[in-house]
Each structure stands twice: as structure tokens, then as C-alpha cells.
Design an enzyme around this catalytic site. Structure first.
Site: not given
Ligand SMILES: Cc1ncc(COP(=O)(O)O)c(C=O)c1O
Length: 405
Positions: A99, A121, A387
Site C-alpha cells: 500500500k 478509507e 502483498s
Molecule cells: C496486505 C494486503 N494485501 C492485499 C490487500 C488488498 O488490496 P488490493 O487488492 O488493492 O491489493 C490489502 C488491503 O488492505 C492488504 O492489506
């Protein structure tokens, strides 16, 4: 249809009105339209400015800690017995998730535009933490809208935001989760148009947000291209990432969209199962309008938005970014889904055999790796986007496992 279904490049979208095929666009209150135009002009201007890029690169390196490594998951590869599995370690970024890449870009844009009040948000809290962090770094006021349910399941992140000086506003409307937090943030924006910059956390919302957030997240895939060349002398054969709104996935996928040899998989949250409560908008939704854009949404027969469910607060959203919706329509990305149980199992597997605690969001991507990787030859190179890190999820996982963790 403003973007051809068989384009010369999958990377050209959106068109000037923000459309990816039939998706995307700009469905906002009249009061917001001048702000959206102002934001678009500022972003277009920043994109052309080498100083903006230079400053981004500097902060990405020295504050965020990029490039994030790619890691060959040797024991996971052995256990599954097929493709060679690499993890892109976005969990090692400052603040613990992908993020921060996008937030850095948007906060630098807000500074350029002279905005001192930042709203955001958050679902899992990682976007909120990243926003609170960069607001602290640059001395900006920060207000984060967060569903009351998400505050409960992601309490450590709420505490981090408080410690960083942000004001966390609990949202109790609707299902008290991400969708409702985004509604409140949009309401705040309409009310405080002059002073406020809305920092959206994923590739959703009115144009130019989906394209802008994507551009800021492309650093993930751009690095993977270079890193796989260094590690293996060639491009990966497949990519896999979880999808909430879809920003980590889009960041990994986009730089590879025109490489026909690269298979791409996005994993939505199937919650309790696709025939029960879930958050898989492609698998179980249809096109509609929410939060300023047209995309696949979970809706009842009257067109009302249905509650989404996922064990993972970051995937618990009844929509998906419009560019993903289009990539599904044109068949470039394969969308799969993983249930809560499958994600928890994958979470435990990575902890146990690689010594890495993944975010429950990322665990959805990991959950689909065995079934894809096992069928591939040993020279197949797969990259999974890790992620974020899973410290925030230990309570949720413990609760699911009856307190045993
Ligand atoms: C660690 C992590 N991965 C994935 C996501 C999903 O978001 P996005 O699909 O925008 O990557 C989030 C959302 O809060 C997250 O905290």
C-alpha cells in the site's frame, strides 16, 4: 466500448474518459467533478515532471526500502513439486505492505497541489497505516475511515494509526467494513472539497484513480522483470496475486500484460464458498456502478449492493477495480477464488515451511499456488505477490483455529 476488445497493447487504457471497455468512468456528484479534474490535471503534470519521478525514486529507496526482494521459496517449491516458486516480498516494505507505494505517490501529489488535509478509507488497515505514516513524515493532517468490524479484527493497525497521529473514524453503517468506510470518505470529500485530498487505497474509484494507483503500483512488476532476469535470465512464466480492489495484483501484472507467454492469475476471496457469503465480484457479480466507477459488483436481483464476506479485511469488498473487470472480459487475466479455510491453510503452510507470516490477503494467492504449480514442469517460473505481512492477522487466524496458534 471505447477500448477495443483486441487491443494492440493491454497497457494503453483507460481512454480519455477513464473507460476500460465498458468499465471505469467517472460517476460522481457534481460538487466533486471540479476536484476530479484538478486532480487529473495535477497528476498528468506530475507524470511529465522529472523532478517528481526523481523525488519518488528517492523516497521509495530510502524511506520505503525498495526494491523489495524476490525470494526463491525452495521448501515450498519442494513440497508442491512442480514450478519453481518465487515470492515478491512486498511484506518487507516500510509499513509492511504494498500500500505504501501508492500512498507515497498520492501524498507527493497532494503536497504538489497544496492540500494539507488527507482523508483515506481502510479495510485491513494497511492502507490507513501507510497514509498515517506518510502524513506524519510530511506534517499533514490525516483522517482515516475504518469500518467498526474491521477495527475489531485489525486492532493492531488501528493502534499503529493512532500512534502515528492519525484520527481513525469508526464507521458503523452497512456492514461496517471497507465499502462503508469508502462511502464515508467520499461523503467527507464532498463536504470539505477545498482543503482535502482523498487518498484512495486501491485501483478503484472515479477516473483517474484506477489508472493513477496502478501507475504507482507498477514499481512491483517493473522490479520483478529486472529481478527475474537477474535470477533466471528470463521472464517468469506465471504471476499470481490476491485481489481486493486489485492494486497489488495490478502492480505486478501490468508490466507483463503484453508478454503473451506470461500466464496471469488473480485470486478473489471466496469467503464461506461461492454459493454462500463471499467477496468474489468476478465469480459472483455483474456490472454496476459503485464508488464512482462501473465494474463487476456483488448485487441482489434489484441491483442493491450485497454484503461481501472474507476472513481477510482487505479483500472484503463487493467490487473489483475496473481495469481487472476489463482484463477479465478480454480474457487476459484468469480469475480464481480461494475460501477462508483455504487461505488459513496456506497462511499456516508458509509460516511453517518458509518462516514467513503472510497477510491473510496474500494467503489467498498462496492458496491457489499448489493447484497451479503442481501441474507445471520444474523449469516453470512462478511469481507470487506477497502483498503484506501477517502480524495483524494473528488474532483472526487464532480465532478461526479455536485459539490454537
Ligand atoms: C496486505 C494486503 N494485501 C492485499 C490487500 C488488498 O488490496 P488490493 O487488492 O488493492 O491489493 C490489502 C488491503 O488492505 C492488504 O492489506
Amino acid at each position: 466500448m471505447n477500448v477495443s476488445p483486441t487491443p494492440n497493447s493491454f497497457r494503453n487504457g483507460p481512454d480519455e474518459r477513464g473507460h476500460f471497455g465498458m468499465h471505469g468512468g467517472r460517476f460522481v456528484a457534481e460538487t466533486l467533478m471540479p476536484l476530479i479534474h484538478e486532480l487529473e490535471a495535477a497528476y498528468n503534470d506530475a507524470k511529465k515532471d522529472p523532478a517528481f519521478k526523481r523525488e519518488m525514486t528517492h523516497h521509495l529507496k530510502h524511506y520505503v526500502g525498495r526494491p523489495s526482494p524476490i525470494y526463491f521459496a525452495e521448501r515450498l517449491t519442494e513440497e508442491i513439486g512442480g514450478a519453481k516458486i518465487y515470492l515478491k516480498r512486498e511484506d518487507l516494505n516500510h509499513t509492511g505492505a504494498h500500500k505504501v507505494n501508492n500512498v507515497l505517490g498520492q501524498i507527493m501529489l497532494a503536497r504538489r497541489m497544496g492540500k494539507k488535509r488527507i482523508i483515506a478509507e481502510t479495510g485491513a488497515g494497511m492502507h490507513g497505516v501507510a497514509t498515517a505514516t506518510l502524513c506524519a513524515k510530511f506534517g499533514l493532517e490525516c483522517i482515516v475511515y475504518m469500518g467498526a468490524v474491521d477495527i475489531e479484527r485489525q486492532r493492531p493497525n488501528m493502534m499503529r494509526m493512532n500512534a502515528l497521529g492519525a484520527k481513525v473514524v469508526p464507521v458503523t453503517s452497512g456492514s461496517s467494513t471497507l465499502k462503508d468506510a469508502m462511502n464515508e470518505a467520499l461523503r467527507d470529500w464532498v463536504t470539505n472539497v477545498g482543503s482535502t485530498f482523498y487518498c484512495i487505497g486501491t485501483v478503484a474509484g472515479p477516473h483517474p484513480y484506477p489508472a493513477m494507483v496502478r501507475d504507482f503500483q507498477c514499481v512491483i512488476g517493473d522490479e520483478v522483470r529486472v529481478q527475474m532476469q537477474e535470477a533466471e535470465g528470463r521472464l517468469p512464466d506465471s504471476l499470481i496475486a490476491c485481489i481486493g480492489g486489485g492494486s497489488n495484483a495490478m502492480g505486478l501484472f501490468h508490466p507483463f500484460l503484453d508478454d503473451a507467454s506470461v500466464e496471469i492469475y488473480g485470486v478473489e476471496a471466496a469467503g464461506h464458498g461461492l454459493d454462500k457469503l463471499h467477496a468474489a465480484s468476478i465469480a459472483g457479480g455483474r456490472p454496476g456502478v459503485l464508488h464512482g466507477n462501473r465494474t463487476y459488483l456483488l448485487m441482489d436481483k434489484d441491483g442493491q449492493i450485497e454484503e461481501a464476506h472474507s476472513i481477510s479485511a482487505g479483500l472484503d469488498y463487493p467490487g473489483i477495480g475496473p481495469e481487472h473487470a476489463w482484463l477479465h472480459d478480454v480474457g487476459r487475466v484468469n480469475f480464481l477464488s480461494a475460501t477462508d479455510d483455504e487461505a488459513v491453510e496456506a497462511f499456516q503452510q508458509l509460516c511453517r515451511i518458509e518462516g514467513i507470516i503472510p497477510a491473510l490477503e496474500s494467503a489467498h494467492a498462496l492458496a491457489k499456488v499448489p493447484e497451479i504449480a503442481a501441474k507445471k514442469p520444474k523449469d516453470h517460473l512462478m511469481v507470487v505477490n506477497l502483498s503484506g505481512r501477517g502480524d495483524k492477522d494473528l488474532d483472526s487466524v487464532a480465532a478461526r483455529l479455536g485459539g490454537k496458534i
